[in-house]
Design a protein around this motif. Sequence first.
Motif, PDB file in Angstrom:
ATOM      1  N   SER A 207       0.764  -1.274  -0.044  1.00 48.36           N
ATOM      2  CA  SER A 207      -0.120   0.016  -0.177  1.00 48.36           C
ATOM      3  C   SER A 207       0.985   1.287  -0.033  1.00 48.36           C
ATOM      4  O   SER A 207       2.163   1.121   0.443  1.00 48.36           O
ATOM      5  CB  SER A 207      -0.761  -0.035   1.172  1.00 48.36           C
ATOM      6  N   LEU A 208       0.621   2.418  -0.346  1.00 49.72           N
ATOM      7  CA  LEU A 208       1.089   3.701  -0.348  1.00 49.72           C
ATOM      8  C   LEU A 208       0.899   4.328   1.141  1.00 49.72           C
ATOM      9  O   LEU A 208       0.058   4.246   1.736  1.00 49.72           O
ATOM     10  CB  LEU A 208       0.535   4.759  -1.311  1.00 49.72           C
ATOM     11  N   VAL A 209       2.127   4.733   1.599  1.00 46.80           N
ATOM     12  CA  VAL A 209       1.911   5.528   2.884  1.00 46.80           C
ATOM     13  C   VAL A 209       2.012   7.037   2.605  1.00 46.80           C
ATOM     14  O   VAL A 209       2.987   7.424   2.240  1.00 46.80           O
ATOM     15  CB  VAL A 209       3.186   5.142   3.650  1.00 46.80           C
ATOM     16  N   LEU A 210       0.596   7.612   2.713  1.00 45.93           N
ATOM     17  CA  LEU A 210       0.661   8.899   2.355  1.00 45.93           C
ATOM     18  C   LEU A 210       0.194   9.498   3.455  1.00 45.93           C
ATOM     19  O   LEU A 210      -0.099   9.170   4.667  1.00 45.93           O
ATOM     20  CB  LEU A 210      -0.232   9.013   1.152  1.00 45.93           C
ATOM     21  N   GLY A 211      -0.593  10.889   3.144  1.00 46.83           N
ATOM     22  CA  GLY A 211      -1.348  11.596   4.265  1.00 46.83           C
ATOM     23  C   GLY A 211      -0.544  12.820   4.418  1.00 46.83           C
ATOM     24  O   GLY A 211       0.409  13.161   4.114  1.00 46.83           O
ATOM     25  N   SER A 212      -1.421  13.589   5.147  1.00 51.66           N
ATOM     26  CA  SER A 212      -0.928  15.169   5.363  1.00 51.66           C
ATOM     27  C   SER A 212       0.385  15.344   6.106  1.00 51.66           C
ATOM     28  O   SER A 212       1.177  16.285   5.982  1.00 51.66           O
ATOM     29  CB  SER A 212      -1.959  15.998   6.087  1.00 51.66           C
ATOM     30  N   ALA A 213       0.733  14.133   6.902  1.00 51.92           N
ATOM     31  CA  ALA A 213       2.045  14.329   7.749  1.00 51.92           C
ATOM     32  C   ALA A 213       3.050  14.244   6.616  1.00 51.92           C
ATOM     33  O   ALA A 213       4.491  14.514   7.152  1.00 51.92           O
ATOM     34  CB  ALA A 213       1.940  13.471   8.872  1.00 51.92           C
ATOM     35  N   ALA A 214       3.050  13.550   5.418  1.00 57.24           N
ATOM     36  CA  ALA A 214       4.170  13.190   4.674  1.00 57.24           C
ATOM     37  C   ALA A 214       4.588  14.639   4.107  1.00 57.24           C
ATOM     38  O   ALA A 214       4.014  15.183   3.265  1.00 57.24           O
ATOM     39  CB  ALA A 214       3.599  12.397   3.627  1.00 57.24           C
ATOM     40  N   ALA A 215       5.618  14.982   4.741  1.00 57.69           N
ATOM     41  CA  ALA A 215       6.191  16.325   4.542  1.00 57.69           C
ATOM     42  C   ALA A 215       7.110  16.512   3.138  1.00 57.69           C
ATOM     43  O   ALA A 215       7.090  17.314   2.290  1.00 57.69           O
ATOM     44  CB  ALA A 215       6.944  17.139   5.741  1.00 57.69           C
ATOM     45  N   TRP A 216       7.821  15.598   2.969  1.00 55.83           N
ATOM     46  CA  TRP A 216       8.921  15.420   1.978  1.00 55.83           C
ATOM     47  C   TRP A 216       9.476  14.052   1.701  1.00 55.83           C
ATOM     48  O   TRP A 216       9.616  13.577   2.742  1.00 55.83           O
ATOM     49  CB  TRP A 216      10.173  16.719   2.002  1.00 55.83           C
ATOM     50  N   ILE A 217      10.135  14.020   0.542  1.00 59.19           N
ATOM     51  CA  ILE A 217      10.739  12.936   0.314  1.00 59.19           C
ATOM     52  C   ILE A 217      12.227  12.924   0.667  1.00 59.19           C
ATOM     53  O   ILE A 217      12.698  13.809   0.197  1.00 59.19           O
ATOM     54  CB  ILE A 217      10.740  12.343  -1.237  1.00 59.19           C
ATOM     55  N   GLU A 218      12.703  12.106   1.517  1.00 61.53           N
ATOM     56  CA  GLU A 218      14.215  11.966   1.888  1.00 61.53           C
ATOM     57  C   GLU A 218      15.004  12.085   0.688  1.00 61.53           C
ATOM     58  O   GLU A 218      15.130  11.208  -0.260  1.00 61.53           O
ATOM     59  CB  GLU A 218      14.349  10.645   2.524  1.00 61.53           C
ATOM     60  N   GLY A 219      16.020  12.772   0.492  1.00 61.34           N
ATOM     61  CA  GLY A 219      16.877  13.101  -0.534  1.00 61.34           C
ATOM     62  C   GLY A 219      16.514  13.533  -2.058  1.00 61.34           C
ATOM     63  O   GLY A 219      17.322  13.615  -2.750  1.00 61.34           O
ATOM     64  N   MET A 220      15.307  13.929  -1.986  1.00 61.69           N
ATOM     65  CA  MET A 220      14.798  14.425  -3.359  1.00 61.69           C
ATOM     66  C   MET A 220      14.721  16.175  -3.203  1.00 61.69           C
ATOM     67  O   MET A 220      14.799  16.751  -2.169  1.00 61.69           O
ATOM     68  CB  MET A 220      13.104  14.025  -3.509  1.00 61.69           C
ATOM     69  N   HIS A 221      14.754  16.831  -4.317  1.00 56.00           N
ATOM     70  CA  HIS A 221      14.660  18.135  -4.445  1.00 56.00           C
ATOM     71  C   HIS A 221      13.259  18.424  -3.918  1.00 56.00           C
ATOM     72  O   HIS A 221      12.321  17.951  -4.192  1.00 56.00           O
ATOM     73  CB  HIS A 221      14.772  18.649  -5.903  1.00 56.00           C
ATOM     74  N   PRO A 222      13.093  19.501  -3.186  1.00 55.16           N
ATOM     75  CA  PRO A 222      11.802  20.145  -2.512  1.00 55.16           C
ATOM     76  C   PRO A 222      10.997  20.052  -3.364  1.00 55.16           C
ATOM     77  O   PRO A 222       9.685  19.616  -3.087  1.00 55.16           O
ATOM     78  CB  PRO A 222      12.258  21.348  -1.633  1.00 55.16           C
ATOM     79  N   ALA A 223      11.147  20.682  -4.855  1.00 55.88           N
ATOM     80  CA  ALA A 223      10.028  20.864  -5.579  1.00 55.88           C
ATOM     81  C   ALA A 223       9.589  19.658  -6.134  1.00 55.88           C
ATOM     82  O   ALA A 223       8.524  19.449  -6.366  1.00 55.88           O
ATOM     83  CB  ALA A 223      10.588  21.868  -6.647  1.00 55.88           C
TER      84      ALA A 223
END
Length: 296
Positions: A207-223
């Motif tokens: 399953s996907l782990v999403l939701g409003s708390a998911a702030a950013w992806i580790e190591g990825m450009h913020p945009a």
Amino acid sequence: MPELKLKHIPLTPRIGSQLDIGRDELLSGDYAADIRKILVERGVVVIRDAHVDDDQLRHIAATLGEVRLGQSKRGADGVTLNEGEGGVLKVSLDPEINPQYARFLLGNHLWHMDGPYEAIPPFATLFTPYRMANVGGDTLFASTYAAYEDLPEEEKDFLAPLRAVHTMPASLFPSMRNVTPEEFAVWHSYPQAVRPLVWHHKSGRKSLVLGSAAAWIEGMHPAESHDLLQRLTLHATQDKYVYRHKWQAGDLAIWDNTGALHRVMPYDLASKREYHRCTLNGEEPITAVGRDHAVN
Ligand SMILES: [Fe+2]
């Protein structure tokens, strides 16, 4: 699904079933194994006309798993639990009913899963109306199993190694723009948690782990990270993965927090909407694809 004693009627093709069961049968625990199977398969189950009081809610919860207890107690992973008296929490935005947590609960208006900060997030929640809203207040559930299963194979491969950072400010700020510096400091004091974006469950399903708390992806450009999380959330919350529950007095809804997101739609605060909930302890950590369940 294997042969079941308990009948259930799908509410949408991909998520949600109504159970053909009465309060006494729920209390007996005789159907608990079947309810768990249907719950995990269907994401959310609904029982109409259950009319359970707090003791019965607690009792039924205990037939399905381990009831979470704890009031304002910070656990080993730094997360403060508030599960109300004897495991029954009064969920209300009315500060008179819920003086400590009413404002925190504003975050419930956004798609979220409960407890992504915890090492082992809660398994499921039982929810029943005590006082319903006059207007609004439907609860929506989105299947993160179905949303994952429909992704193209190349996207599944791309997402498999990614991890998201979950934070309390991310989960609350969009619904509380008028935050005070003091409140922000409390949010900020919560530990951040890094969780796989795809959960490889013990059952083998993903399953996907999403939701409003998911702030950013580790190591990825913020945009790029922002765009990816937004795109995945829009994908996972399309109508075809969503069940919208319109509450009636006496309803009991149970959702699988490990395979569904949920949110409450806005409602008239003057209605003093109040629901009682009982939460079941989680049974497995969020484990990445390709990781050994025993060592994560
Ligand atoms: Fe929630």
